[in-house]
Write an enzyme that holds these catalytic residues in place. Structure first.
Site, PDB file in Angstrom:
ATOM      1  N   SER A   1     -19.239  66.091  13.241  1.00 18.32           N
ATOM      2  CA  SER A   1     -19.059  67.502  13.554  1.00 18.32           C
ATOM      3  C   SER A   1     -19.569  68.360  12.391  1.00 18.32           C
ATOM      4  O   SER A   1     -20.697  68.165  11.953  1.00 18.32           O
ATOM      5  CB  SER A   1     -17.575  67.753  13.852  1.00 18.32           C
TER       6      SER A   1
ATOM      7  N   ASP B   1     -18.961  64.214  24.876  1.00 18.66           N
ATOM      8  CA  ASP B   1     -18.885  65.324  23.919  1.00 18.66           C
ATOM      9  C   ASP B   1     -19.730  66.487  24.462  1.00 18.66           C
ATOM     10  O   ASP B   1     -20.949  66.417  24.469  1.00 18.66           O
ATOM     11  CB  ASP B   1     -19.424  64.851  22.558  1.00 18.66           C
TER      12      ASP B   1
ATOM     13  N   HIS C   1     -15.466  65.325  22.133  1.00 19.43           N
ATOM     14  CA  HIS C   1     -15.964  65.484  20.775  1.00 19.43           C
ATOM     15  C   HIS C   1     -15.091  64.729  19.764  1.00 19.43           C
ATOM     16  O   HIS C   1     -15.584  64.203  18.776  1.00 19.43           O
ATOM     17  CB  HIS C   1     -16.009  66.979  20.439  1.00 19.43           C
TER      18      HIS C   1
END
Lengths: 198, 377
Positions: free
Chosen positions: B148, B314, B347
């Site tokens: 991320s 995701d 995610h």
């Protein structure tokens, strides 16, 4: 398998840059890495196989040769290898063109549908051939575009693709293919190996 | 939130010029390390944390008393095995776990800096952490790894320091924050700023905390970290501690109760202003724009080996955005591997127990470490 790897390895010069398209579990990549060059990449469509390769520390990208070869720059590899995979593409002609763009030279190996054992099955049994080299039934085969050594040879001439070397393999017996023995080799070999250039 | 954090930290005396134009110096970077640096200093891995992460990657987080945020990945006999690797993780600047951030006390006023803190970027965060690597006297990292926002830092790190890491593993990230991601971050910021206790960012002067706003920001963000399928399977329309609807606005549904809980525990450990600053840094991230629209140029100078990982479910940092990084690397002939891991966990997959992810990551890091070491010998 081992014989094919040896032949491919012999076609490749040392310490060159190689891409293996449809690299599967990375066996050929590992073989070439140990014998020829460290600079080798793979492209593979199956997640599971990509993960297998990466687990071995091989540099592999999950992707589809029909759409993802475009991202590599022109002539970015000395050799691009397509080992027994051409027949599985929706559009083999497009893939060959992409390979010829990305690689300075291209090595294609073809499971020969013209091999007499294959021909006999269709002729006498009247069923789609199932052999050691082509183990699938018609309803579950990944092979969409089977061809013969002769088909590929003719394809190259009609598309003005230069054949540098063409080798026929029968079990572990290796021989050269040329214009005059083409019909015979097409009957008597289970695998064709071509080194080509655009 | 104004905890006295007894974190390991260094003070960076070199002035750091920020993207916003301001310069900072003598600022703290809080960090944690795991494992031992070997004598050749060849086994160091710098891990970058995501939006709400901190330096406590593994073991027990002393602030929350919970497991470190990447305990599935980093630790003894984990994919990044601390028996073998020396793992470093720093709290990003702008953060609230001891590094220079809006909750840092301004010594001349005795008060928190609040929104007088300068706007920071991913580039600034990475440059600050590079000072830590220099301080630790590590000439070359074996790897830089992060998911991320951590992945964005990985990309920025290699772009800024092309010869400082042998391996780069950006996970579930992007090279440029999308409109959708900016939109979600803006929603979170507006929730915080709409809280009357925010006081333009100087809440600590009034002994206040915009907890409600921060909790709402966290709740909204948390939804984006999961997948529709994951939510449906875990919660569906299940009711929370009741047999029938109450015809009111209490948390009838389990999903409501879950989000409220996530919001409430978050405010105990995170500073609202840090949330504003760090989300802003993510929104400003556009690596390709830094290189005049050509992402490949960001990596032109590097020999670093890349391994990009995305997850099927995701939708915040989808595979297509991760693939753009791969394409940019391929187009300059960089050494890049890529896989999209199958997972329903959205995610958040990179933080969770996703066996095929953990196995692939661990095997890859270990075999690459072996290959690189063999080559050196």
């Amino acid at each position: 398998m081992k014989e094919e790897f040896n032949i491919i390895s012999n076609l490749i010069e040392e310490n060159t840059r190689v891409l293996d398209v449809g690299c599967g579990n990375g066996d050929l990549m590992k073989f070439l890495q140990e014998n020829k060059t460290k600079d080798i990449r793979g492209l593979e469509i199956s997640k599971e196989k990509v993960q297998n390769c990466l687990s071995k520390g091989l540099t592999v990208i999950e992707g589809n040769a029909e759409s993802d070869l475009k991202q590599f720059p022109k002539s970015s590899f000395d050799y691009v290898i397509l080992s027994q995979t051409l027949q599985a593409f929706l559009n083999p002609e497009l893939v060959i063109n992409e390979l010829l763009k990305v690689g300075k030279k291209v090595i294609v190996t073809i499971p020969n549908f013209g091999y007499w054992r294959v021909r006999l099955q269709l002729l006498f049994k009247g069923t789609m051939p199932v052999t050691e080299n082509l183990p699938h039934e018609w309803y579950n085969t990944p092979n969409l575009h089977m061809c013969t050594i002769k088909d590929f040879y003719n394809f190259c001439s009609s598309k003005n693709i230069k054949i540098f070397k063409s080798i026929a393999l029968k079990k572990s017996r290796i021989s050269e293919i040329n214009k005059s023995n083409l019909n015979y080799k097409n009957l008597d070999s289970h695998l064709g190996i071509f080194l080509i250039e655009s | 939130m104004n905890k006295n954090i007894d974190a390991k930290k260094i003070i960076i005396s070199n002035p750091l010029k920020l993207d916003c134009g301001k310069e900072i110096n003598n600022f703290p970077i809080a960090y944690e390390t795991y494992g031992e640096l070997n004598s050749e200093k060849s086994n160091a891995i710098l891990v970058f944390h995501a939006l709400t992460g901190d330096q406590y990657v593994s073991g027990k987080n002393p602030i929350t008393n919970k497991d470190g945020w990447w305990s599935y990945v980093v630790g003894e006999n984990k994919p990044i095995d601390t028996n073998k690797f020396f793992v470093i993780c720093a709290n990003v600047i702008g953060g609230c776990m001891g590094s220079y951030g809006p909750s840092t006390i301004n010594e001349s006023t005795g008060k928190q800096i609040g929104t007088d803190f300068p706007i920071i970027t991913i580039n600034d965060m990475v440059n600050a952490q590079y000072e830590l690597i220099k301080y630790l006297e590590i000439e070359k990292l074996f790897a830089v790894v992060g998911g991320s926002m951590g992945g964005m830092q990985v990309l920025q790190f290699v772009a800024n320091f092309p010869d400082k890491a042998k391996l780069a593993i950006p996970i579930a990230c992007t090279s440029s924050h999308s409109a959708q991601n900016i939109a979600f971050n803006e929603l979170g910021r507006q929730a915080i700023m709409a809280d009357s206790k925010w006081e333009n960012g100087f809440y600590s002067n009034y002994k206040l905390n915009p907890d409600k706003g921060l909790a709402v920001a966290r709740m909204a963000a948390h939804i984006t970290y999961l997948s529709e399928k994951g939510l449906q399977e875990k919660f569906g329309r299940k009711l929370q501690d009741r047999d029938s609807l109450r015809y009111g606005f209490e948390a009838d549904f389990q999903i409501e109760s879950y989000l409220r809980y996530q919001g409430s525990v978050f405010v105990d450990r995170f500073d609202a202003n840090s949330y504003l600053y760090i989300t802003r840094a993510m929104d400003y991230f556009d690596l390709s724009k830094q290189y005049k629209g050509n992402l490949s140029d960001a990596f032109k100078e590097t020999k670093t080996k890349f391994f990009v990982i995305s997850f099927t479910s995701d939708w915040l940092y989808p595979t297509s955005e991760n693939r753009e990084i791969v394409i940019a690397l391929n187009s300059i002939g960089a050494d890049v591997g890529f896989v999209e891991i199958e997972s329903d966990k959205g995610h958040d997959s990179f933080l969770l127990d996703v066996p095929s992810f953990l196995k692939t990551l661990g095997d890859y890091i270990n075999s690459t470490y072996k290959v690189i070491n063999e080559r050196r010998i």
